[in-house]
Design a protein around this motif. Structure first.
Motif, PDB file in Angstrom:
ATOM      1  N   LYS A  71       0.713  -1.258   0.187  1.00 34.68           N
ATOM      2  CA  LYS A  71       0.060   0.140  -0.068  1.00 34.68           C
ATOM      3  C   LYS A  71       0.802   1.167  -0.060  1.00 34.68           C
ATOM      4  O   LYS A  71       0.391   2.302  -0.643  1.00 34.68           O
ATOM      5  CB  LYS A  71      -0.901   0.036   1.086  1.00 34.68           C
ATOM      6  CG  LYS A  71      -1.742  -1.112   1.457  1.00 34.68           C
ATOM      7  CD  LYS A  71      -3.213  -0.764   0.823  1.00 34.68           C
ATOM      8  CE  LYS A  71      -4.068  -1.744  -0.025  1.00 34.68           C
ATOM      9  NZ  LYS A  71      -4.302  -1.971  -1.367  1.00 34.68           N
ATOM     10  N   GLU A  72       1.858   1.237   0.905  1.00 38.98           N
ATOM     11  CA  GLU A  72       2.897   2.355   0.958  1.00 38.98           C
ATOM     12  C   GLU A  72       3.629   2.348  -0.387  1.00 38.98           C
ATOM     13  O   GLU A  72       3.897   3.670  -0.898  1.00 38.98           O
ATOM     14  CB  GLU A  72       3.734   2.396   2.004  1.00 38.98           C
ATOM     15  CG  GLU A  72       2.952   2.603   3.377  1.00 38.98           C
ATOM     16  CD  GLU A  72       3.805   2.093   4.470  1.00 38.98           C
ATOM     17  OE1 GLU A  72       4.997   2.044   4.517  1.00 38.98           O
ATOM     18  OE2 GLU A  72       3.148   2.035   5.728  1.00 38.98           O
ATOM     19  N   HIS A  73       4.034   1.442  -1.030  1.00 41.50           N
ATOM     20  CA  HIS A  73       4.958   1.374  -2.201  1.00 41.50           C
ATOM     21  C   HIS A  73       3.855   2.133  -3.506  1.00 41.50           C
ATOM     22  O   HIS A  73       4.289   2.925  -4.185  1.00 41.50           O
ATOM     23  CB  HIS A  73       5.485   0.247  -2.432  1.00 41.50           C
ATOM     24  CG  HIS A  73       6.376   0.120  -3.677  1.00 41.50           C
ATOM     25  ND1 HIS A  73       7.531   0.792  -3.688  1.00 41.50           N
ATOM     26  CD2 HIS A  73       6.045  -0.287  -4.862  1.00 41.50           C
ATOM     27  CE1 HIS A  73       8.021   0.465  -4.802  1.00 41.50           C
ATOM     28  NE2 HIS A  73       7.066  -0.153  -5.512  1.00 41.50           N
ATOM     29  N   ASP A  74       2.851   1.301  -3.585  1.00 40.99           N
ATOM     30  CA  ASP A  74       2.004   1.729  -4.692  1.00 40.99           C
ATOM     31  C   ASP A  74       0.613   1.219  -4.326  1.00 40.99           C
ATOM     32  O   ASP A  74       0.050  -0.205  -4.967  1.00 40.99           O
ATOM     33  CB  ASP A  74       2.565   0.948  -5.989  1.00 40.99           C
ATOM     34  CG  ASP A  74       1.658   1.064  -7.280  1.00 40.99           C
ATOM     35  OD1 ASP A  74       0.672   1.891  -7.197  1.00 40.99           O
ATOM     36  OD2 ASP A  74       1.823   0.583  -8.343  1.00 40.99           O
ATOM     37  N   PRO A  75      -0.460   2.128  -3.973  1.00 42.95           N
ATOM     38  CA  PRO A  75      -1.530   1.705  -3.632  1.00 42.95           C
ATOM     39  C   PRO A  75      -2.418   0.963  -4.747  1.00 42.95           C
ATOM     40  O   PRO A  75      -3.331   0.673  -4.330  1.00 42.95           O
ATOM     41  CB  PRO A  75      -1.993   3.012  -2.956  1.00 42.95           C
ATOM     42  CG  PRO A  75      -1.338   4.164  -3.463  1.00 42.95           C
ATOM     43  CD  PRO A  75      -0.051   3.600  -3.845  1.00 42.95           C
ATOM     44  N   MET A  76      -2.089   1.307  -5.848  1.00 46.33           N
ATOM     45  CA  MET A  76      -2.846   0.846  -6.796  1.00 46.33           C
ATOM     46  C   MET A  76      -2.517  -0.623  -7.076  1.00 46.33           C
ATOM     47  O   MET A  76      -3.122  -1.313  -7.942  1.00 46.33           O
ATOM     48  CB  MET A  76      -2.508   1.712  -8.252  1.00 46.33           C
ATOM     49  CG  MET A  76      -2.981   3.059  -8.232  1.00 46.33           C
ATOM     50  SD  MET A  76      -2.952   3.852  -9.673  1.00 46.33           S
ATOM     51  CE  MET A  76      -1.222   3.959 -10.135  1.00 46.33           C
ATOM     52  N   THR A  77      -1.647  -1.263  -6.435  1.00 48.95           N
ATOM     53  CA  THR A  77      -1.577  -2.799  -6.611  1.00 48.95           C
ATOM     54  C   THR A  77      -2.290  -3.339  -5.708  1.00 48.95           C
ATOM     55  O   THR A  77      -2.280  -3.451  -4.731  1.00 48.95           O
ATOM     56  CB  THR A  77      -0.074  -2.957  -6.236  1.00 48.95           C
ATOM     57  OG1 THR A  77       1.098  -2.018  -6.859  1.00 48.95           O
ATOM     58  CG2 THR A  77       0.533  -4.336  -6.716  1.00 48.95           C
ATOM     59  N   PRO A  78      -3.142  -4.471  -6.349  1.00 50.56           N
ATOM     60  CA  PRO A  78      -3.983  -5.507  -5.582  1.00 50.56           C
ATOM     61  C   PRO A  78      -3.155  -6.517  -4.837  1.00 50.56           C
ATOM     62  O   PRO A  78      -2.279  -6.974  -5.507  1.00 50.56           O
ATOM     63  CB  PRO A  78      -4.983  -5.926  -6.585  1.00 50.56           C
ATOM     64  CG  PRO A  78      -4.618  -5.485  -7.931  1.00 50.56           C
ATOM     65  CD  PRO A  78      -3.336  -4.624  -7.836  1.00 50.56           C
ATOM     66  N   VAL A  79      -3.595  -6.704  -3.782  1.00 52.79           N
ATOM     67  CA  VAL A  79      -2.723  -7.531  -2.830  1.00 52.79           C
ATOM     68  C   VAL A  79      -3.900  -8.916  -2.605  1.00 52.79           C
ATOM     69  O   VAL A  79      -4.948  -8.446  -2.219  1.00 52.79           O
ATOM     70  CB  VAL A  79      -2.248  -7.159  -1.568  1.00 52.79           C
ATOM     71  CG1 VAL A  79      -1.635  -8.272  -0.939  1.00 52.79           C
ATOM     72  CG2 VAL A  79      -1.332  -6.204  -1.822  1.00 52.79           C
ATOM     73  N   ILE A  80      -3.335  -9.716  -3.084  1.00 59.14           N
ATOM     74  CA  ILE A  80      -4.331 -11.135  -2.722  1.00 59.14           C
ATOM     75  C   ILE A  80      -3.527 -11.968  -1.615  1.00 59.14           C
ATOM     76  O   ILE A  80      -2.360 -12.435  -1.455  1.00 59.14           O
ATOM     77  CB  ILE A  80      -4.532 -12.153  -4.046  1.00 59.14           C
ATOM     78  CG1 ILE A  80      -5.059 -11.170  -5.071  1.00 59.14           C
ATOM     79  CG2 ILE A  80      -5.133 -13.309  -3.770  1.00 59.14           C
ATOM     80  CD1 ILE A  80      -4.969 -11.827  -6.572  1.00 59.14           C
ATOM     81  N   LEU A  81      -4.309 -12.296  -0.616  1.00 60.46           N
ATOM     82  CA  LEU A  81      -3.679 -12.951   0.597  1.00 60.46           C
ATOM     83  C   LEU A  81      -4.139 -14.489   0.655  1.00 60.46           C
ATOM     84  O   LEU A  81      -5.341 -15.079  -0.154  1.00 60.46           O
ATOM     85  CB  LEU A  81      -4.108 -12.413   1.963  1.00 60.46           C
ATOM     86  CG  LEU A  81      -4.051 -11.018   2.158  1.00 60.46           C
ATOM     87  CD1 LEU A  81      -4.621 -10.449   3.332  1.00 60.46           C
ATOM     88  CD2 LEU A  81      -2.468 -10.892   2.278  1.00 60.46           C
ATOM     89  N   MET A  82      -3.286 -15.273   0.935  1.00 57.65           N
ATOM     90  CA  MET A  82      -3.684 -16.814   0.938  1.00 57.65           C
ATOM     91  C   MET A  82      -3.479 -17.302   2.234  1.00 57.65           C
ATOM     92  O   MET A  82      -2.046 -16.953   2.715  1.00 57.65           O
ATOM     93  CB  MET A  82      -2.697 -17.615  -0.110  1.00 57.65           C
ATOM     94  CG  MET A  82      -2.433 -17.019  -1.384  1.00 57.65           C
ATOM     95  SD  MET A  82      -1.264 -17.902  -2.282  1.00 57.65           S
ATOM     96  CE  MET A  82       0.357 -17.414  -1.730  1.00 57.65           C
ATOM     97  N   THR A  83      -4.152 -18.014   2.694  1.00 57.53           N
ATOM     98  CA  THR A  83      -3.848 -18.738   4.144  1.00 57.53           C
ATOM     99  C   THR A  83      -4.606 -20.078   4.246  1.00 57.53           C
ATOM    100  O   THR A  83      -5.832 -20.143   3.894  1.00 57.53           O
ATOM    101  CB  THR A  83      -4.120 -17.814   5.370  1.00 57.53           C
ATOM    102  OG1 THR A  83      -3.702 -18.449   6.638  1.00 57.53           O
ATOM    103  CG2 THR A  83      -5.621 -17.352   5.469  1.00 57.53           C
ATOM    104  N   ALA A  84      -4.079 -20.804   5.119  1.00 58.79           N
ATOM    105  CA  ALA A  84      -4.668 -22.198   5.315  1.00 58.79           C
ATOM    106  C   ALA A  84      -5.663 -21.965   6.483  1.00 58.79           C
ATOM    107  O   ALA A  84      -6.918 -22.418   6.486  1.00 58.79           O
ATOM    108  CB  ALA A  84      -3.792 -23.357   5.784  1.00 58.79           C
ATOM    109  N   GLN A  85      -5.234 -21.202   7.634  1.00 59.45           N
ATOM    110  CA  GLN A  85      -6.351 -20.958   8.700  1.00 59.45           C
ATOM    111  C   GLN A  85      -7.371 -19.733   8.593  1.00 59.45           C
ATOM    112  O   GLN A  85      -7.245 -18.773   9.200  1.00 59.45           O
ATOM    113  CB  GLN A  85      -5.604 -20.943  10.034  1.00 59.45           C
ATOM    114  CG  GLN A  85      -4.335 -21.383  10.297  1.00 59.45           C
ATOM    115  CD  GLN A  85      -3.176 -21.109   9.482  1.00 59.45           C
ATOM    116  OE1 GLN A  85      -2.974 -19.824   9.121  1.00 59.45           O
ATOM    117  NE2 GLN A  85      -1.896 -21.770   9.616  1.00 59.45           N
ATOM    118  N   ALA A  86      -8.275 -20.084   7.587  1.00 60.67           N
ATOM    119  CA  ALA A  86      -9.366 -18.939   7.332  1.00 60.67           C
ATOM    120  C   ALA A  86     -10.227 -19.075   8.376  1.00 60.67           C
ATOM    121  O   ALA A  86     -10.749 -19.869   8.301  1.00 60.67           O
ATOM    122  CB  ALA A  86      -9.533 -18.930   5.707  1.00 60.67           C
ATOM    123  N   SER A  87     -10.295 -17.858   9.067  1.00 63.33           N
ATOM    124  CA  SER A  87     -11.385 -17.541   9.642  1.00 63.33           C
ATOM    125  C   SER A  87     -12.017 -16.472   9.127  1.00 63.33           C
ATOM    126  O   SER A  87     -11.749 -15.651   8.590  1.00 63.33           O
ATOM    127  CB  SER A  87     -11.344 -17.319  11.255  1.00 63.33           C
ATOM    128  OG  SER A  87     -10.800 -15.966  11.291  1.00 63.33           O
TER     129      SER A  87
END
Ligand SMILES: Nc1ncnc2c1ncn2[C@@H]1O[C@H](COP(=O)(O)OP(=O)(O)OP(=O)(O)O)[C@@H](O)[C@H]1O
Ligand SMILES: [Mg+2]
Length: 460
Positions: A71-87
């Motif tokens: 977000k700080e570097h380039d707020p236009m870049t979408p970030v997709i998070l991946m995780t096993a323990q999704a609550s």
């Protein structure tokens, strides 16, 4: 964005990095991998990624730290998070702090690819809009004032109108702007003024349909003291007040016949005679008129003078309805959501389902309706995602089909009408039988009974 979007993949497990690299390369992405959060932070600075795909649970530097850094570097870049323990809770939190999407491991390749595709589109629109905004700011900067409200759109039909407007703006030609309500007629008129040589002069406007005839007359042409009861002093009309600038006459089709003659005179002689006066006053104004009626049809019907029509219609510009330029929807949505975001906050975004609803809706109120719907949704969506239920109801209700009976049978039986109506309501309620029964005012069990009877009929 370059031809090949660059995806930065961050995970602490080398095996996952390898698998994703192979998958994404095969799909035409350029892939940069970083093993672990620390390497990830470094890569954010060096990789110029279009999209970041990151694991959440990593020692030391977590996926949320990565999100923050992107977000700080380039707020236009979408970030997709991946995780096993999704609550659900952490998913909501992640999206609230600006993740584009939250993927729960294990996920299907198709799911990941679909999300990546959407992320690419999202990024592209963001980047395009940034350029557009810079352009707008540059254009405004040359005048040294606040931003020029500029009609936004990139569909071919819309750009045709805009190009014509740019050509005609610097001339003094009278322009007649047509288009349904909310398509941007007034905005276009202002744009014509701002881009004209009269930009430093006044921009005056009047809604010809909003005032009774006598009042409209004295507003337009002015009056002299004592010319009628209540005329206690001389009054300058709007034509005179707009001298050196532009006069926008909205809903010109509503103008009463007696005033149509007077307007014709202004257009022919470029002078006005105030009510009660004997001398004409010269006026130097550029006239832009707008109507959401078909003026040619009004001329045929004898409601509008043909000579006036031709004087107004020197240059005709017709703004297309929003439903005929759906390519503009995404762009407009993005601009409006950015405008609606609080200062320093990330703009909200539409969920996939909300976007689907918006794309199929007819938008009878055009851009104004879209603007209002998004404002409504922004108020109701607490987090950063706008879901269908945050949009005004009419948008998520299914499109209403004309009644079957109306279409197919000249003299339908009562039974057929009832059946068509029931199917119509059921469709409008998205197939929800309980809600349909409520709307119909019958017991759900009655509805079920009728429906199973219809099915019996269908089967025959
Ligand atoms: N192309 C566009 N880009 C950005 N905003 C737009 C665009 N078109 C319309 N709008 C916005 O939509 C709203 C309605 O536009 P406007 O008042 O110009 O419509 P109109 O055609 O004059 O409608 P009406 O016939 O109801 O008077 C305004 O807030 C305007 O800024
Ligand atoms: Mg208007």
């Amino acid at each position: 964005m370059s031809q090949q979007p660059v995806v930065l993949v961050i995970d602490d497990e080398g095996g996952i990095l390898d698998t994703l690299r192979i998958l994404l390369k095969k799909e035409g992405y350029e892939v940069v991998t970083a093993q672990g959060g620390k390497a990830g932070l470094e890569a954010i600075r060096t990789a110029s990624a279009d999209i970041v795909l990151t694991d959440v649970r990593m020692p030391q530097v977590t996926g949320l730290d990565i999100l923050q850094a992107v977000k700080e570097h380039d707020p236009m870049t979408p970030v997709i998070l991946m995780t096993a323990q999704a609550s659900l809770q952490s998913a909501i939190q992640a999206v609230n702090i600006g993740a584009f999407y939250y993927l729960q491991k294990p996920f299907a390749n198709d799911e990941l690819l679909a999300i990546l595709k959407r992320a690419c589109e999202f990024r592209q629109i963001r980047v395009e809009n940034k350029h557009l905004k810079q352009e707008i700011r540059r254009a405004a900067g040359t005048k040294g004032t606040s931003t020029v409200a500029r009609p936004i759109g990139k569909s071919r039909r819309f750009l045709d109108v805009l190009r014509l407007a740019e050509q005609v703006a610097p001339t003094d030609s009278t322009v007649l702007v047509g288009g349904e309500s909310g398509t941007g007629k007034e905005l276009l008129a202002r744009f014509l003024h701002d881009a004209s040589l009269r930009a430093d002069g006044p921009f005056m406007s009047i809604n010809c349909g909003a005032l009774p005839e006598t009042l409209l007359e004295s507003e337009l042409f002015g009056h002299v003291k004592g010319s009628f009861t209540g005329a206690v002093r001389d009054k300058q009309g709007l034509f005179a007040a707009a001298r050196g600038g532009t006069f926008f006459m909205d809903e010109v089709g509503e103008m009463p016949a007696s005033l149509q003659v007077k307007l014709l005179r202004v257009l022919q002689q470029r002078e006005v005679i105030p009510v009660g006066a004997t001398e004409a006053i010269p006026v130097d104004v550029r006239i832009i008129a707008a109507t959401n009626r078909d003026l040619e049809e009004e001329v045929r019907r004898g409601n509008f003078r043909s000579d006036l029509f031709y004087r107004l219609n020197v240059v005709a510009m017709d703004l297309p309805p929003l439903r005929d330029r759906r390519d503009d929807l995404i762009l407009l949505i993005d601009v409006f959501l950015q405008d609606l975001a609080d200062a320093g906050e990330e703009p909200k975004a539409l969920s996939v389902e909300a976007m689907d609803a918006v794309m199929v809706y007819e938008w009878p109120g055009n851009v104004r309706e879209l603007q209002n719907a998004l404002e409504h949704a922004t108020v109701f969506a607490r987090g950063s995602l706008i879901e269908p239920q945050h949009l005004p109801d009419r948008i998520t209700r299914q499109k209403k089909e004309p009644l079957v009976a109306e279409r197919s049978q000249p003299n339908p039986t009562l039974d057929l009408i009832e059946r068509s109506y029931i199917m119509f309501v059921l469709q409008a309620e998205g197939g929800n039988k309980t809600r349909a029964a409520e709307v119909l005012g019958i017991d759900p069990s009655t509805l079920y009974r009728k429906l199973s009877r219809y099915e019996g009929v269908e089967a025959k």
